[in-house]
Design a protein around this motif. Structure first.
Motif, PDB file in Angstrom:
ATOM      1  N   MET A 266       0.825  -1.210   0.000  1.00 45.14           N
ATOM      2  CA  MET A 266       0.000   0.000   0.000  1.00 45.14           C
ATOM      3  C   MET A 266       0.857   1.256   0.000  1.00 45.14           C
ATOM      4  N   GLY A 267       2.036   1.151   0.608  1.00 40.20           N
ATOM      5  CA  GLY A 267       2.946   2.293   0.557  1.00 40.20           C
ATOM      6  C   GLY A 267       3.299   2.655  -0.872  1.00 40.20           C
ATOM      7  N   LEU A 268       3.596   1.644  -1.695  1.00 40.42           N
ATOM      8  CA  LEU A 268       3.903   1.894  -3.103  1.00 40.42           C
ATOM      9  C   LEU A 268       2.696   2.465  -3.838  1.00 40.42           C
ATOM     10  N   VAL A 269       1.526   1.871  -3.611  1.00 48.88           N
ATOM     11  CA  VAL A 269       0.320   2.326  -4.304  1.00 48.88           C
ATOM     12  C   VAL A 269       0.013   3.788  -3.953  1.00 48.88           C
ATOM     13  N   GLU A 270       0.114   4.110  -2.671  1.00 45.27           N
ATOM     14  CA  GLU A 270      -0.198   5.474  -2.249  1.00 45.27           C
ATOM     15  C   GLU A 270       0.784   6.481  -2.830  1.00 45.27           C
ATOM     16  N   TYR A 271       2.058   6.098  -2.882  1.00 46.47           N
ATOM     17  CA  TYR A 271       3.027   7.008  -3.497  1.00 46.47           C
ATOM     18  C   TYR A 271       2.699   7.227  -4.971  1.00 46.47           C
ATOM     19  N   ARG A 272       2.449   6.124  -5.705  1.00 46.45           N
ATOM     20  CA  ARG A 272       2.227   6.241  -7.135  1.00 46.45           C
ATOM     21  C   ARG A 272       0.897   6.913  -7.471  1.00 46.45           C
ATOM     22  N   THR A 273      -0.005   6.982  -6.517  1.00 46.79           N
ATOM     23  CA  THR A 273      -1.264   7.693  -6.761  1.00 46.79           C
ATOM     24  C   THR A 273      -1.252   9.081  -6.125  1.00 46.79           C
ATOM     25  N   GLY A 274      -0.072   9.526  -5.658  1.00 49.53           N
ATOM     26  CA  GLY A 274       0.098  10.929  -5.304  1.00 49.53           C
ATOM     27  C   GLY A 274       0.048  11.307  -3.849  1.00 49.53           C
ATOM     28  N   GLY A 298      11.225   3.257   3.062  1.00 48.48           N
ATOM     29  CA  GLY A 298      11.199   4.660   3.462  1.00 48.48           C
ATOM     30  C   GLY A 298      12.293   5.466   2.797  1.00 48.48           C
ATOM     31  N   LEU A 299      13.494   4.875   2.685  1.00 45.22           N
ATOM     32  CA  LEU A 299      14.588   5.579   2.001  1.00 45.22           C
ATOM     33  C   LEU A 299      14.310   5.706   0.509  1.00 45.22           C
ATOM     34  N   GLU A 300      13.725   4.670  -0.074  1.00 42.14           N
ATOM     35  CA  GLU A 300      13.361   4.767  -1.491  1.00 42.14           C
ATOM     36  C   GLU A 300      12.301   5.852  -1.691  1.00 42.14           C
ATOM     37  N   PHE A 302      12.023   8.468   0.105  1.00 47.29           N
ATOM     38  CA  PHE A 302      12.768   9.722   0.196  1.00 47.29           C
ATOM     39  C   PHE A 302      13.379  10.100  -1.153  1.00 47.29           C
ATOM     40  N   LEU A 303      14.026   9.119  -1.806  1.00 47.47           N
ATOM     41  CA  LEU A 303      14.649   9.407  -3.097  1.00 47.47           C
ATOM     42  C   LEU A 303      13.622   9.760  -4.160  1.00 47.47           C
ATOM     43  N   LEU A 304      12.496   9.080  -4.127  1.00 51.33           N
ATOM     44  CA  LEU A 304      11.461   9.323  -5.132  1.00 51.33           C
ATOM     45  C   LEU A 304      10.799  10.681  -4.957  1.00 51.33           C
ATOM     46  N   SER A 305      10.609  11.074  -3.704  1.00 53.21           N
ATOM     47  CA  SER A 305       9.871  12.311  -3.431  1.00 53.21           C
ATOM     48  C   SER A 305      10.774  13.512  -3.200  1.00 53.21           C
ATOM     49  N   GLY A 306      12.024  13.242  -2.796  1.00 54.52           N
ATOM     50  CA  GLY A 306      12.925  14.337  -2.466  1.00 54.52           C
ATOM     51  C   GLY A 306      12.625  14.998  -1.127  1.00 54.52           C
ATOM     52  N   ARG A 307      11.762  14.411  -0.329  1.00 55.87           N
ATOM     53  CA  ARG A 307      11.401  14.990   0.966  1.00 55.87           C
ATOM     54  C   ARG A 307      12.430  14.603   2.016  1.00 55.87           C
ATOM     55  N   ASP A 309      12.545  15.131   5.116  1.00 56.42           N
ATOM     56  CA  ASP A 309      12.028  14.628   6.391  1.00 56.42           C
ATOM     57  C   ASP A 309      11.935  13.104   6.395  1.00 56.42           C
ATOM     58  N   LEU A 310      11.776  12.505   5.218  1.00 60.71           N
ATOM     59  CA  LEU A 310      11.711  11.052   5.142  1.00 60.71           C
ATOM     60  C   LEU A 310      13.086  10.431   5.384  1.00 60.71           C
ATOM     61  N   TRP A 311      14.131  11.102   4.923  1.00 59.46           N
ATOM     62  CA  TRP A 311      15.482  10.647   5.271  1.00 59.46           C
ATOM     63  C   TRP A 311      15.671  10.701   6.783  1.00 59.46           C
ATOM     64  N   ASP A 312      15.261  11.790   7.381  1.00 63.50           N
ATOM     65  CA  ASP A 312      15.419  11.935   8.830  1.00 63.50           C
ATOM     66  C   ASP A 312      14.637  10.873   9.595  1.00 63.50           C
ATOM     67  N   THR A 313      13.493  10.474   9.039  1.00 64.77           N
ATOM     68  CA  THR A 313      12.661   9.466   9.700  1.00 64.77           C
ATOM     69  C   THR A 313      13.254   8.068   9.572  1.00 64.77           C
ATOM     70  N   TYR A 314      13.695   7.706   8.372  1.00 68.32           N
ATOM     71  CA  TYR A 314      14.048   6.303   8.117  1.00 68.32           C
ATOM     72  C   TYR A 314      15.532   5.982   8.199  1.00 68.32           C
ATOM     73  N   ALA A 315      16.409   6.969   8.016  1.00 70.16           N
ATOM     74  CA  ALA A 315      17.840   6.675   8.068  1.00 70.16           C
ATOM     75  C   ALA A 315      18.255   6.047   9.395  1.00 70.16           C
ATOM     76  N   PRO A 316      17.737   6.544  10.546  1.00 68.59           N
ATOM     77  CA  PRO A 316      18.130   5.913  11.809  1.00 68.59           C
ATOM     78  C   PRO A 316      17.590   4.489  11.975  1.00 68.59           C
ATOM     79  N   LEU A 317      16.597   4.112  11.177  1.00 68.07           N
ATOM     80  CA  LEU A 317      15.960   2.800  11.331  1.00 68.07           C
ATOM     81  C   LEU A 317      16.564   1.735  10.428  1.00 68.07           C
ATOM     82  N   VAL A 318      17.349   2.163   9.454  1.00 69.91           N
ATOM     83  CA  VAL A 318      17.864   1.246   8.440  1.00 69.91           C
ATOM     84  C   VAL A 318      19.141   0.563   8.904  1.00 69.91           C
TER      85      VAL A 318
END
Length: 405
Positions: A266-274, A298-300, A302-307, A309-318
């Motif tokens: 669902m994460g992929l679907v939601e991203y691809r639908t905006g 989450g890191l992907e 981040f790369l797809l959206s350029g946001r 804040d997503l790097w800040d959220t997921y980098a510590p978890l990876v």
């Protein structure tokens, strides 16, 4: 089936488990070519230039190669899509090792790709007789493609076993049960679906296998259980049929709210639908429900959206050691293109799994730019040394072009 399944193309390069100490350098050691077990890992044939170098030497000195040394040569021909030459080399090798499962299976696949269905069936049967259980999947597919689906009955028990965790085997059994559209074997379909492990099916999936699974689902939705809907959902997403994919995932989550495969899907679907925020929410739910690899999503994202804040959220978890080369390359490119991101750059450029970055000419150029941009960082020298080593390796390897015809 008007076109050949990707299952057969995948089987061409089915070389067994990865061995870290096996690399392209083996292709320069002809004295080891008779020890075929050494050439099982796909990593041996990962460098196109090394494959082409061997083929050039073979074509210039065929008399210097014994038939028992031709398996690596045959595989190298496959990497340049020279099927006739590959078949010839495999057949010559097979005369010295008539029960070699890999040669038999691959010859079956080459036969199918060259429209020799009967030859393919014969080779697959020989491979099965030699103990290659997985060749039953290819044999079943060959039966279906040649209009001999009823022949599958003899190998159905082993296919049902394999269908528990292999999508191609699952598809063969399902197609066999549906071979008569007016009288489908729903009991067999339900039994196969109930026994399957969705996660393992997804891990074994090829794009063509997923496409086939989606066609099977659309032909008869009634037998599919909610957990198994992640398979057609992923297939629909691959084909960018987002509404169908979303509906399948929602049906899964309605029955199993903590299903991590559906949450990540669902994460992929939601991203691809905006809706990036909704996508991140689903990915985080998957992580919180125990799928730590969801942080990679989450890191992907981040790369797809350029946001950032997503790097800040997921980098510590990876788990940084699990970053794949594609993700690392994307992070390098982002850091080079956006000022003030040394941590992103050096996270990607160093550590376990980063070595492949230094074997690609385009990525090496980006890494060099990154060093210049973030030269004050204490990690710059380490990356610089690796870049130099990588550049030297590319120069030593040369830029040979294929000679196989």
């Amino acid at each position: 089936m008007r076109r050949l399944s990707a299952l057969f193309m995948a089987s061409l390069m089915a070389f067994g488990a990865f061995a870290q100490d096996a690399g392209p350098e083996l292709l320069s050691k002809k004295e080891l070519f008779e020890k075929t077990d050494l050439f099982e890992p796909q990593s041996v044939f990962a460098n196109r230039e090394a494959n082409i170098k061997l083929l050039k030497d073979y074509e210039a000195n065929k008399a210097a190669y014994k038939p028992s040394q031709l398996l690596p040569v045959a595989v190298c021909y496959l990497t340049v899509n020279a099927l006739p030459q590959s078949k010839e080399a495999f057949e010559a090798f097979l005369k010295t090792a008539p029960s070699n499962k890999r040669a038999l299976r691959t010859l079956g696949t080459i036969s199918l790709l060259t429209k020799d269905t009967e030859g393919a069936i014969s080779y697959y049967k020989r491979s099965v007789a030699a103990g290659d259980e997985r060749s039953n999947i290819f044999l079943g597919s060959a039966y279906l493609m040649s209009g001999k689906g009823d022949e599958i009955k003899a190998i159905l028990p082993v296919l049902k076993k394999l269908a528990k965790d292999n999508l191609e085997a699952f598809n063969v059994v399902m197609l066999y049960s549906m071979r008569d559209p007016e009288n489908r074997d729903k009991a067999l379909m339900q039994e196969t679906i109930a026994a399957a492990d969705p996660k393992k099916l997804m891990e074994s999936a090829t794009p063509d296998g997923l496409s086939t699974a989606l066609r099977i689902y659309l032909a008869d939705k009634s037998v599919w259980t909610p957990p198994m809907l992640v398979v057609p959902a992923r297939a629909a997403a691959l084909m960018e049929v987002w509404l169908l994919s979303r509906q399948c995932y929602r049906d899964v989550l309605k029955a199993e709210p903590k299903n991590v495969l559906a949450l990540r899907g669902m994460g992929l679907v939601e991203y691809r639908t905006g809706d990036v925020s909704s996508a991140s929410n689903y990915v985080k739910q998957a992580f919180d429900n125990g799928d730590k690899d969801a942080a990679m999503d989450g890191l992907e994202l981040f790369l797809l959206s350029g946001r950032k804040d997503l790097w800040d959220t997921y980098a510590p978890l990876v788990d940084k050691d699990k970053l794949n080369p594609q993700l690392r390359a994307g992070l390098v490119q982002y850091a080079v293109s956006h000022e003030g991101n040394p941590e992103i750059f050096y996270t990607a450029a160093l550590g376990k799994g980063s070595d492949l970055l230094y074997k690609d000419e385009g990525v090496l150029k980006l890494l060099k730019e990154g060093i210049e941009k973030y030269s004050s960082d204490s990690r710059a020298k380490a990356v610089g040394d690796l870049v130099k080593k990588g550049m030297d390796g590319l120069k030593a390897g040369g830029k040979d072009k294929p000679s196989a015809k």
